[in-house]
Design an enzyme around this catalytic site. Structure first.
Site, PDB file in Angstrom:
ATOM      1  N   GLY A  81       0.823  -1.207   0.000  1.00 45.90           N
ATOM      2  CA  GLY A  81       0.000   0.000   0.000  1.00 45.90           C
ATOM      3  C   GLY A  81       0.852   1.251   0.000  1.00 45.90           C
ATOM      4  N   ASP A  87      -7.108   8.063  15.929  1.00 47.39           N
ATOM      5  CA  ASP A  87      -7.607   7.825  14.569  1.00 47.39           C
ATOM      6  C   ASP A  87      -8.131   6.399  14.440  1.00 47.39           C
ATOM      7  OD1 ASP A  87      -8.213   8.512  11.944  1.00 47.39           O
ATOM      8  OD2 ASP A  87      -6.295   7.814  11.180  1.00 47.39           O
ATOM      9  N   GLY A 102       0.758   5.434   1.271  1.00 46.86           N
ATOM     10  CA  GLY A 102       0.068   6.390   2.121  1.00 46.86           C
ATOM     11  C   GLY A 102       0.621   7.783   1.953  1.00 46.86           C
ATOM     12  N   GLY A 103       0.058   8.732   2.721  1.00 51.14           N
ATOM     13  CA  GLY A 103       0.489  10.116   2.620  1.00 51.14           C
ATOM     14  C   GLY A 103       1.887  10.334   3.151  1.00 51.14           C
ATOM     15  N   MET A 104       2.316   9.478   4.095  1.00 51.56           N
ATOM     16  CA  MET A 104       3.626   9.668   4.698  1.00 51.56           C
ATOM     17  C   MET A 104       4.604   8.561   4.310  1.00 51.56           C
ATOM     18  SD  MET A 104       4.551  10.211   8.750  1.00 51.56           S
ATOM     19  CE  MET A 104       4.276   8.510   9.226  1.00 51.56           C
ATOM     20  N   ALA A 105       4.085   7.344   4.059  1.00 50.85           N
ATOM     21  CA  ALA A 105       4.985   6.212   3.822  1.00 50.85           C
ATOM     22  C   ALA A 105       4.356   5.206   2.879  1.00 50.85           C
ATOM     23  CB  ALA A 105       5.330   5.539   5.151  1.00 50.85           C
ATOM     24  N   ASN A 106       5.215   4.357   2.309  1.00 45.54           N
ATOM     25  CA  ASN A 106       4.778   3.227   1.497  1.00 45.54           C
ATOM     26  C   ASN A 106       5.065   1.944   2.267  1.00 45.54           C
ATOM     27  OD1 ASN A 106       4.143   5.000  -0.631  1.00 45.54           O
ATOM     28  ND2 ASN A 106       6.239   4.893  -1.423  1.00 45.54           N
ATOM     29  N   VAL A 107       4.210   0.948   2.092  1.00 49.06           N
ATOM     30  CA  VAL A 107       4.352  -0.299   2.836  1.00 49.06           C
ATOM     31  C   VAL A 107       4.584  -1.439   1.854  1.00 49.06           C
ATOM     32  CG1 VAL A 107       3.309  -1.853   4.522  1.00 49.06           C
ATOM     33  CG2 VAL A 107       2.816   0.590   4.630  1.00 49.06           C
TER      34      VAL A 107
END
Length: 674
Positions: A19, A135, A21-26
């Site tokens: 996946g 969250d 994301g706005g801050m990191a990739n997984v």
């Protein structure tokens, strides 16, 4: 983006992308050292030089590392590879709770309660460590194929403790699950997470969120103004107590919600109980909606405020038209209306700016655990905070007078000059050991185990203490100890000592007496003629060899008198005066009882051993030429049905008798004749 096959830090080989994301990739990766699949979260390239983001990223890892729980995604490693910041996490096979609900709805109520119990358990741990998720939503909860749930993404929780992140004018998290106080820029508390959990429970039960709208502002306003829609109207199979859990968790006023995740879990566990079937609907006390609405409008960004003004203008257009004279005045006023509105917006922005600029800034509560009161006071002062109330609790791990924790907890964001409550240790809770001599072991063992002791048992025979009762204890009476750190050994009576009777055949009279003195037997010697055993040597015993006997029992020992010197004719002429031995086999039935007994001298840990077999005490009296019926003949212990052989010496034409008691009660009595 990382290419497949890339080896992160020479250890984690990239397999696939999970996946972005706005801050990191997984990424899915293979740990080449431990040969297991892991998830590698890598900070995006465009953020690699943003020090604030790097700190946030690293603190996310640190926060999750502190939360070891089966329902929280574990962090295995944190590092940097050629300038790239990464976190190595547990790889959870499955899907997020949002997708799970969409695919599996409707869910059985029992399954809903089980999943919520797992989630609440994890959140309770986080709250106890001073960490608020902020969250919580189905997208941040993963579900494994076997139904285990795991909470992920504590990044927002950590970011809110970073002074570079501001709460004012920010709608943090997903608006469908955000609490009213968060939406208007207030500080999040554990009860803000409780609100989100209530919305998640609503979605599990109904398959949808309670509020929907075209914009985040619209949905946020519904969280302020509208009651949670009735779930029972959607599904009348939902019991009222279960709906009440949702209503209490999502009360507008945080003080009316559950005060902890544990409290919510306890209420949820009994929500399907029959004795709560007639429970009335939970109704929260109303709050000042106008004040809440005002705060929302003033705290929203400019674009949002404009949208709300548009909504107000539409409402104005929908009102009935005034008269002609009123219309003329209205037209004149409308020329000034845009300027008035613009001035109001500028004034509100100016006021908010002044509050932010000159108001008390937010600070983070430091970790005070293990500090003395003076050290904690100094540390709080360094963070522009003060010591508040002091409370004391027992602790088995924190030394006396040191800080166990603070309230609010470490990493909590509070206003400068706030007071922080300190929970100080008054040392481990002690337990005063009492005198347990001659008390029932089973009762004392249960009591000590509940107190926290490790209880061990040592068995020993005793002629004065009844079986199953305590003879002595390893910790003296009156001593105060920390139960959870103490092991106590209790020596328990197995009743009178028992042993197998030795084969005395061939012994001399002195040898027999020496043996009897050593083991505590009473001996009666009788002589018989024998053509095979020399004079002065044992022919046999009654009871026979290998019979289980106890100390104090009487054993009849038959000694050889040598060959009978009388002739056969002499023997015939005195036939009426001859003496004979009669053997009689008597079966004794074992009677089970609740006595606590086991093998002599053995030591066992009762946390893993089973109870020993109880025994019956058999007491025997005989009356013949050599014994008085009123004098104890022998005692023995049995644990199974047993046959005993009694030998009687009687004259021709006369009789003998016996009487047998089992555990003190008459078992058998009979006369014996030739």
């Amino acid at each position: 983006m990382m290419e497949r096959g890339y080896l992160v830090s020479g250890r984690y080989q990239i397999i696939d992308t999970l996946g972005e994301g706005g801050m990191a990739n997984v990424y899915l990766a293979e740990d080449t050292f431990l040969h297991r699949q892991v998830a590698v979260k890598v900070l995006r390239m465009d953020l690699q030089h943003d020090q604030a983001t790097i700190r946030r990223f690293q603190r996310e890892a640190k926060a999750t590392c502190e939360l070891s729980h089966p329902n929280i995604v574990s962090v295995y490693d944190v590092g940097s590879d050629d300038g790239m910041q990464y976190i190595v996490m547990e790889y959870v096979k499955g899907e997020d709770l949002k997708a799970f609900i969409e695919q599996k709805f409707p869910l059985p109520l029992s399954e809903v309660l089980d999943m919520m119990d797992q989630i609440l358990s994890a959140v309770q741990l986080a709250h106890s460590r001073g960490i608020i998720h902020r969250d919580l939503k189905p997208q941040n909860i993963l579900v494994t194929p076997n139904g285990q749930v795991k909470i992920a993404d504590f990044g927002i929780a950590v970011a809110l403790n970073d002074q570079s992140a501001t709460q004012t004018n920010s709608l943090l998290g997903s608006v469908h699950y955000i609490s009213p106080e968060q939406a208007r820029g207030g500080m999040a508390t554990p009860r803000s997470d409780i609100y989100a959990l209530g919305i998640i429970l609503y979605e599990l039960l109904t398959g949808k969120v309670p509020f929907a709208g075209d914009s985040a502002v619209t949905i946020a306003l519904k969280h302020f103004h509208e009651e949670i829609p009735s779930m029972r109207a959607l599904n009348d199979q939902i019991p009222q107590p279960l709906e009440n859990v949702v209503l209490k968790a999502t009360a507008k006023d945080p003080d009316q919600r559950y005060q902890s995740a544990h409290a919510m879990a306890q209420d949820l566990k009994t929500s399907l109980d029959i004795d709560r079937a007639n429970e009335p609907k939970f109704v929260a006390t109303s709050v000042d909606q106008d004040l809440a609405a005002t705060k929302v409008l003033t705290d929203l960004p400019a674009a949002t405020a404009t949208s709300e003004l548009a909504t107000l203008q539409q409402d104005e257009a929908a009102t009935p038209k005034p008269t002609a004279s009123a219309t003329a005045k209205a037209k004149k006023k409308r020329k000034w209306l845009p300027w008035v509105i613009a001035g109001a917006v500028v004034l509100v922005g100016l006021v908010i700016g002044l509050i932010i600029l000159f108001g008390k800034h937010d600070v983070t509560v430091p970790d005070l655990a293990g500090m003395s009161q003076s050290e904690a006071t100094s540390s709080l002062a360094d963070h522009d905070l003060k010591v508040g109330e002091l409370v004391y609790e027992n602790s088995a791990t924190i030394a006396k007078d040191l800080v166990i924790r603070s309230i609010p907890g470490k990493k909590s964001s509070v206003k400068a000059d706030s007071t922080v409550k300190l929970v100080l240790s008054q040392g481990a809770k002690t337990y005063q050991v009492r005198d347990y001599h001659d008390l029932e072991y089973s009762e004392i063992k249960e009591k000590l185990t509940k107190a926290g002791f490790t209880v061990k048992r040592k068995n020993k025979s005793s002629s004065s203490i009844a079986a199953g009762r305590i003879i002595k204890q390893s910790i003296t009476a009156g001593k105060k100890v920390v139960a959870k750190k103490s092991t106590i050994t209790l020596t328990v009576s197995t009743g009178e000592p028992t042993f197998k009777l030795r084969d005395l055949s061939g012994y001399s009279k002195k040898n027999v007496q020496d043996y009897a003195d050593d083991v505590g037997l009473n001996v009666t010697f009788v002589e018989e003629y024998s053509s095979t055993v020399e004079s002065g040597v044992v022919i046999g015993t009654d009871p026979a060899k290998d019979t289980i006997v106890s100390s104090g029992a009487t054993v009849t020992v038959k000694m050889s008198a040598g060959t009978d010197p009388t002739s056969v004719s002499s023997s015939s002429s005195s036939k009426n005066d001859s003496v004979k031995t009669i053997d009689k086999v008597i079966p004794i039935t074992y009677l089970a009882n609740n006595s606590d007994s086991s093998s002599t001298g053995s030591t066992t840990d009762d946390s893993s051993s089973s109870s020993s077999v109880a025994q019956n005490k058999i007491t025997i009296y005989i009356g013949d030429e050599n014994h008085n019926i009123e004098t104890l003949y022998r005692t023995m212990m049995i644990s199974t049905n047993t046959n005993i052989t009694l030998s009687f010496t009687v004259k021709n034409g006369e009789s003998a008798q016996y009487r047998i008691l089992r555990d003190g009660e008459l078992y058998a009595s009979e006369s014996v004749t030739q």
